[in-house]
Motif scaffolding. Structure first.
Motif, short mmCIF file in Angstrom:
data_model
loop_
_atom_site.label_atom_id
_atom_site.label_comp_id
_atom_site.label_asym_id
_atom_site.label_seq_id
_atom_site.Cartn_x
_atom_site.Cartn_y
_atom_site.Cartn_z
N PHE A 129 25.60 42.05 -30.95
CA PHE A 129 25.10 42.67 -32.17
C PHE A 129 25.38 44.16 -32.17
N GLY A 130 25.51 44.73 -33.36
CA GLY A 130 25.51 46.17 -33.56
C GLY A 130 24.29 46.54 -34.37
N GLY A 131 23.89 47.80 -34.29
CA GLY A 131 22.72 48.23 -35.03
C GLY A 131 22.32 49.64 -34.68
N THR A 132 21.05 49.94 -34.88
CA THR A 132 20.55 51.29 -34.63
C THR A 132 19.52 51.26 -33.51
N VAL A 133 19.49 52.36 -32.75
CA VAL A 133 18.57 52.49 -31.62
C VAL A 133 17.56 53.58 -31.96
N GLY A 134 16.28 53.25 -31.83
CA GLY A 134 15.23 54.22 -32.11
C GLY A 134 14.75 54.92 -30.85
N GLU A 135 13.62 55.56 -30.97
CA GLU A 135 13.06 56.31 -29.86
C GLU A 135 12.60 55.37 -28.75
N SER A 136 12.65 55.86 -27.54
CA SER A 136 12.16 55.07 -26.41
C SER A 136 10.64 55.15 -26.37
N ASP A 137 10.05 54.14 -25.79
CA ASP A 137 8.60 54.09 -25.62
C ASP A 137 8.29 54.59 -24.22
N PRO A 138 7.72 55.78 -24.09
CA PRO A 138 7.48 56.34 -22.75
C PRO A 138 6.48 55.54 -21.94
N ALA A 139 5.72 54.69 -22.60
CA ALA A 139 4.72 53.89 -21.89
C ALA A 139 5.33 52.66 -21.24
N ARG A 140 6.56 52.33 -21.60
CA ARG A 140 7.20 51.13 -21.08
C ARG A 140 8.02 51.45 -19.83
N THR A 141 8.03 50.52 -18.89
CA THR A 141 8.92 50.61 -17.74
C THR A 141 10.10 49.68 -17.98
N LEU A 142 11.23 50.01 -17.40
CA LEU A 142 12.41 49.17 -17.57
C LEU A 142 12.24 47.85 -16.84
N ASP A 143 12.88 46.83 -17.35
CA ASP A 143 12.80 45.49 -16.78
C ASP A 143 13.17 45.49 -15.30
N ASP A 144 12.66 44.48 -14.57
CA ASP A 144 13.02 44.35 -13.15
C ASP A 144 14.54 44.26 -13.00
N GLY A 145 15.06 44.99 -12.05
CA GLY A 145 16.50 44.97 -11.79
C GLY A 145 17.27 46.04 -12.52
N ILE A 146 16.68 46.63 -13.58
CA ILE A 146 17.37 47.69 -14.32
C ILE A 146 17.11 49.02 -13.62
N VAL A 147 18.19 49.72 -13.25
CA VAL A 147 18.07 50.99 -12.55
C VAL A 147 17.93 52.15 -13.54
N ARG A 148 18.76 52.14 -14.59
CA ARG A 148 18.72 53.22 -15.57
C ARG A 148 19.50 52.80 -16.81
N THR A 149 19.34 53.57 -17.89
CA THR A 149 20.12 53.39 -19.10
C THR A 149 21.14 54.52 -19.19
N LEU A 150 22.26 54.24 -19.86
CA LEU A 150 23.32 55.24 -20.02
C LEU A 150 23.90 55.13 -21.42
N TRP A 151 24.21 56.28 -22.01
CA TRP A 151 25.01 56.30 -23.23
C TRP A 151 26.41 56.72 -22.81
N MET A 152 27.41 55.91 -23.15
CA MET A 152 28.77 56.16 -22.70
C MET A 152 29.73 56.12 -23.88
N SER A 153 30.71 57.01 -23.86
CA SER A 153 31.76 56.99 -24.88
C SER A 153 32.66 55.78 -24.64
N LEU A 154 33.49 55.48 -25.64
CA LEU A 154 34.41 54.35 -25.49
C LEU A 154 35.35 54.58 -24.30
N ASP A 155 35.85 55.80 -24.15
CA ASP A 155 36.74 56.09 -23.03
C ASP A 155 36.01 55.93 -21.69
#
Length: 202
Positions: A129-155
């Motif tokens: 899917f494509g769509g829009t991403v809103g603000e993160s919820d600071p009260a939430r922890t990332l799912d088990d196994g997820i180390v971090r999130t990254l925004w990356m360019s196509l390159d």
């Protein structure tokens, strides 16, 4: 004079960048949540430059897998009684702490992998899917196994393909960048998903 280490620039590893603040509520509607504060140059007495927007980037997660740390699109399995749209919204929230609102279907992909050591032979279907991403919820922890999130360019996504969890990570992003767009209505979730038909032996 040596710079105080406590004031040294530290790049953000999670988005939206908490160092970007909305001081006037009228700007919230046009804020790009993929924008971040970046250090473009050092050692200048005077400098000027444009506002740097992070649009055109893709949200990925770095996660633990049996093959080590890998990059992946936020993804997962459907829970019982869940439509694909509901599933992608939930998985994105659980893995990135961000609210994701799908507005298009990029494609449906069939793939397969094997793990000879465990005897696994898995064929799976991915809805991208494509769509829009809103603000993160600071009260939430990332799912088990997820180390971090990254925004990356196509390159950057292309250059990191050796670290992708599967070939579909880049394939889905390439299709999105090429403008592939299908309506969400292309997916039909039958009412039986929420209220399953009970079949009994005759």
């Amino acid at each position: 004079m040596d710079r105080d280490p406590s004031t040294a620039f530290r790049p953000n590893l999670r988005y939206p960048d908490p160092s970007v603040e909305v001081l006037d509520e009228s700007f919230r509607a046009v804020r790009l949540y993929s924008a971040t504060v970046e250090q473009l140059a050092t050692g200048l007495r005077w400098g000027e430059g444009p506002v740097w927007f992070g649009d055109g980037r893709y949200l990925l997660v770095e996660e633990h897998t049996p093959e080590g740390l890998k990059l992946n699109n936020p993804a997962g399995h459907l829970d019982p009684g869940e439509s694909p749209q509901q599933g992608v919204e939930r998985e994105a929230l659980e893995e990135t702490a961000c609210v994701f609102t799908p507005d298009r279907l990029v494609g449906v992909y069939l793939s397969r992998f094997q793990r000879p050591a465990s005897g696994e032979d898995v064929t799976y279907v991915r809805f991208a899917f494509g769509g829009t991403v809103g603000e993160s919820d600071p009260a939430r922890t990332l799912d088990d196994g997820i180390v971090r999130t990254l925004w990356m360019s196509l390159d950057e996504v292309r250059d990191s393909r050796d670290r992708h969890r599967s070939g579909l990570v880049l394939r889905c992003i390439e299709d999105h960048a090429a403008g592939r767009r299908l309506p969400l209505e292309a997916i039909t979730t039958d009412a039986s998903v929420h209220d399953p038909e009970i079949k009994r032996a005759g």
